[in-house]
Design a protein around this motif. Structure first.
Motif, mmCIF file in Angstrom:
data_model
loop_
_atom_site.group_PDB
_atom_site.id
_atom_site.type_symbol
_atom_site.label_atom_id
_atom_site.label_comp_id
_atom_site.label_asym_id
_atom_site.label_seq_id
_atom_site.Cartn_x
_atom_site.Cartn_y
_atom_site.Cartn_z
ATOM 1 N N LEU A 63 0.831 -1.203 0.000
ATOM 2 C CA LEU A 63 0.000 0.000 0.000
ATOM 3 C C LEU A 63 0.870 1.259 0.000
ATOM 4 C CD1 LEU A 63 -2.566 -1.317 2.639
ATOM 5 C CD2 LEU A 63 -2.611 -1.599 0.165
ATOM 6 N N ASP A 64 1.925 1.233 0.828
ATOM 7 C CA ASP A 64 2.880 2.351 0.837
ATOM 8 C C ASP A 64 3.518 2.516 -0.542
ATOM 9 O OD1 ASP A 64 2.535 3.106 3.459
ATOM 10 O OD2 ASP A 64 4.148 1.842 4.220
ATOM 11 N N LYS A 65 3.766 1.386 -1.176
ATOM 12 C CA LYS A 65 4.409 1.391 -2.493
ATOM 13 C C LYS A 65 3.572 2.170 -3.515
ATOM 14 C CE LYS A 65 6.492 -2.571 -3.173
ATOM 15 N NZ LYS A 65 6.601 -3.996 -3.467
ATOM 16 N N ALA A 66 2.268 1.948 -3.490
ATOM 17 C CA ALA A 66 1.376 2.643 -4.427
ATOM 18 C C ALA A 66 1.443 4.144 -4.199
ATOM 19 C CB ALA A 66 -0.060 2.143 -4.242
ATOM 20 N N LEU A 67 1.419 4.524 -2.939
ATOM 21 C CA LEU A 67 1.477 5.936 -2.568
ATOM 22 C C LEU A 67 2.782 6.564 -3.052
ATOM 23 C CD1 LEU A 67 -0.525 7.551 -0.813
ATOM 24 C CD2 LEU A 67 0.838 6.974 1.179
ATOM 25 N N MET A 68 3.887 5.871 -2.798
ATOM 26 C CA MET A 68 5.209 6.397 -3.135
ATOM 27 C C MET A 68 5.410 6.468 -4.649
ATOM 28 S SD MET A 68 7.617 7.499 -1.208
ATOM 29 C CE MET A 68 9.270 8.143 -1.474
ATOM 30 N N LEU A 69 4.936 5.465 -5.373
ATOM 31 C CA LEU A 69 5.075 5.481 -6.840
ATOM 32 C C LEU A 69 4.380 6.705 -7.431
ATOM 33 C CD1 LEU A 69 4.423 1.769 -7.950
ATOM 34 C CD2 LEU A 69 6.506 3.076 -8.352
ATOM 35 N N LEU A 70 3.165 6.956 -6.951
ATOM 36 C CA LEU A 70 2.403 8.089 -7.482
ATOM 37 C C LEU A 70 3.093 9.400 -7.124
ATOM 38 C CD1 LEU A 70 -1.157 6.766 -6.645
ATOM 39 C CD2 LEU A 70 -0.276 7.196 -8.931
ATOM 40 N N TYR A 71 3.607 9.471 -5.901
ATOM 41 C CA TYR A 71 4.296 10.688 -5.465
ATOM 42 C C TYR A 71 5.545 10.925 -6.321
ATOM 43 C CZ TYR A 71 7.562 13.521 -2.842
ATOM 44 O OH TYR A 71 8.490 14.464 -2.500
ATOM 45 N N LEU A 72 6.335 9.888 -6.481
ATOM 46 C CA LEU A 72 7.583 10.028 -7.240
ATOM 47 C C LEU A 72 7.313 10.367 -8.699
ATOM 48 C CD1 LEU A 72 9.616 7.054 -5.720
ATOM 49 C CD2 LEU A 72 10.102 9.488 -5.429
ATOM 50 N N LEU A 124 13.986 13.784 -4.540
ATOM 51 C CA LEU A 124 13.516 12.398 -4.717
ATOM 52 C C LEU A 124 12.923 12.206 -6.108
ATOM 53 C CD1 LEU A 124 11.654 11.652 -1.343
ATOM 54 C CD2 LEU A 124 13.671 10.455 -2.197
ATOM 55 N N GLN A 125 12.130 13.161 -6.498
ATOM 56 C CA GLN A 125 11.466 13.043 -7.803
ATOM 57 C C GLN A 125 12.478 13.165 -8.944
ATOM 58 O OE1 GLN A 125 8.475 16.047 -7.101
ATOM 59 N NE2 GLN A 125 6.928 14.478 -6.693
ATOM 60 N N GLU A 126 13.514 13.957 -8.697
ATOM 61 C CA GLU A 126 14.564 14.086 -9.711
ATOM 62 C C GLU A 126 15.275 12.748 -9.908
ATOM 63 O OE1 GLU A 126 16.417 15.420 -12.702
ATOM 64 O OE2 GLU A 126 14.996 16.745 -11.661
ATOM 65 N N LEU A 127 15.553 12.087 -8.789
ATOM 66 C CA LEU A 127 16.175 10.761 -8.868
ATOM 67 C C LEU A 127 15.263 9.792 -9.614
ATOM 68 C CD1 LEU A 127 17.736 10.101 -5.342
ATOM 69 C CD2 LEU A 127 18.940 10.263 -7.516
ATOM 70 N N TRP A 128 13.984 9.890 -9.316
ATOM 71 C CA TRP A 128 13.013 9.002 -9.962
ATOM 72 C C TRP A 128 12.952 9.261 -11.454
ATOM 73 C CZ3 TRP A 128 11.510 4.679 -8.115
ATOM 74 C CH2 TRP A 128 10.399 4.007 -8.637
ATOM 75 N N ARG A 129 13.134 10.527 -11.855
ATOM 76 C CA ARG A 129 13.154 10.830 -13.300
ATOM 77 C C ARG A 129 14.331 10.122 -13.971
ATOM 78 N NH1 ARG A 129 12.660 16.594 -12.182
ATOM 79 N NH2 ARG A 129 10.471 16.885 -11.645
ATOM 80 N N ARG A 130 15.456 10.064 -13.250
ATOM 81 C CA ARG A 130 16.622 9.349 -13.808
ATOM 82 C C ARG A 130 16.296 7.867 -13.974
ATOM 83 N NH1 ARG A 130 22.084 11.781 -13.096
ATOM 84 N NH2 ARG A 130 22.805 9.659 -13.392
#
Lengths: 180, 222
Positions: free
Chosen positions: A121-130, B6-12
């Motif tokens: 569940l945390d994974k889904a949240l983090m994926l969307l955030y990232l 964090l998001q910048e790393l994720w873009r990579r």
């Protein structure tokens, strides 16, 4: 083949090609075994196609696709995937952080491993955030309140920060998803 | 570490994935043509098949009862089997109804909750089916012997035969429960016997209930 169906299929495949990384990111986050990832990608593709008739073009395809892919990953792979995860967690973790080319690559690998190590569940949240969905969009996709999203993400970011600095994770507060 | 970092790393990572990942065009074409079934579809098909078999059994037993309405012992055995079969039909229909309410377009947690409820329904149905099956064996044997061979088991073999079969059913059930609780956890998670043991011992029900509870707590806790 029905020409309308053919056009619709072409449109779907074009959108899918543009957004294929969503499928790969979800599959990589939820499955450790390459064979399982392929199965999950196939399953997500089938589900996207089956729901494509109801896709409303005024919304972003990526947001809609994320919702469906996460639904498949969380709901249908949870129990089965955990059976495999318990057997192969060590090997998979070693693979995921192997051979960084430079410092930034190593941090990317750490972040990828951090996401893969989260509960479902945390994974889904983090994926969307990232992937830079705003809190409102995350709340709508997951069906959580804005406050809930903000609080949980604040904790997850703190844990990600520790993981990237190779520090021990801060103590968990509140309810984690308990699926690890 | 700020959010953008964090998001910048994720873009990579995204860029890396873009270059490394190749879409299997054949797989996509197959999936988009509808040749690939989702897990939900596979489960629905399996349940429909199960429903057809169960409904056929209910229908046949109903006919058998009508034919043997003047034989109280045989009728009682048939009614027992009939109740068991109807209960299975109800459990399967409940699962199909719950599945029909699931829509991939809904928010992720709503679907996860719905799927967990189906999983709990399935685990409960499997547990009760396995728990009751050994006890239904004697009436089923009476019905089968009468239906297929025209043999009145109670008249031919007598009450001791019935008592022995009931006792055997109870002993089998008790033995299976002991084995499931004592040795079930040592079996590989993917083995069918492990699944049967987990269903019988109630482990599967407890696990499904725990998953649902975790989900609800996650949704409600800030």
């Amino acid at each position: 083949m029905n020409p309308n169906r053919g056009d619709r299929q072409d449109a779907f495949l074009a959108l899918l090609e543009t957004n294929k990384n969503i499928l790969f990111k979800v599959a990589s986050a939820y499955c450790r075994e390459p064979g399982e990832r392929d199965d999950l990608v196939a399953e997500m593709t089938a589900a996207l196609w089956k729901s494509f008739g109801r896709y409303d073009e005024q919304f972003r395809f990526s947001t809609w696709a994320y919702r469906i892919c996460l639904n498949i990953a969380i709901s249908f792979y949870r129990a089965e995937r955990r059976r495999v995860e318990r057997r192969s967690a060590v090997d998979a973790a070693a693979l995921e952080i192997a051979a960084p080319e430079d410092d930034a690559d190593e941090r990317v690998a750490r972040l990828e491993a951090f996401v893969a190590g989260l509960g479902d569940l945390d994974k889904a949240l983090m994926l969307l955030y990232l992937d830079e969905h705003d809190y409102q969009s995350i709340a709508a996709i997951l069906g959580l309140t804005l406050t809930n999203v903000a609080t949980k993400l604040s904790r997850l970011r703190a844990r990600a920060k520790s993981a990237l600095r190779d520090e021990p994770a801060p103590p968990s507060e509140g309810v984690t998803d308990g699926t690890r | 570490m700020e959010r953008d970092d964090l998001q910048e790393l994720w873009r990579r990572y995204d860029a890396k994935l873009q270059t490394l990942s190749r879409f299997n065009a054949a797989l996509v074409r197959r999936a988009s043509l509808g040749a690939t079934q989702t897990a939900l579809g596979r489960l629905r098909n399996a349940l429909c098949f199960e429903l057809i078999l169960d409904a056929l059994a209910v229908f046949l037993i109903g006919g058998f009862e009508a034919d043997h309405v003047r034989e109280p012992a045989v009728l009682a055995a048939a009614v027992t089997v009939h109740v068991y079969a109807v209960a299975i039909v109800i459990a399967v229909v409940a699962q199909l109804v719950a599945l029909a309410r699931i829509d991939y377009d809904e928010p992720v947690f709503a679907i996860a909750r719905a799927v967990d409820r189906v999983r709990l329904l399935r685990a409960r149905a499997a547990m009760w089916t396995l728990l009751i099956a050994p006890l239904v064996w004697p009436p089923l044997a009476i019905v089968a012997l009468r239906g297929f061979f025209g043999l009145d088991a109670l008249a031919v073999f007598g009450l001791p035969w019935l008592v022995t079969n009931v006792a055997t059913g109870v002993a089998l059930l008790a033995g299976a429960l002991v084995l499931a609780r004592r040795y079930g956890k040592n079996l590989p998670l993917s083995s069918p016997l492990r699944r049967a043991f987990d269903s019988l011992s109630g482990s599967a029900v407890r696990a499904a209930a725990a998953e649902l509870d975790t989900l609800v707590r996650y949704e409600t806790a800030d």
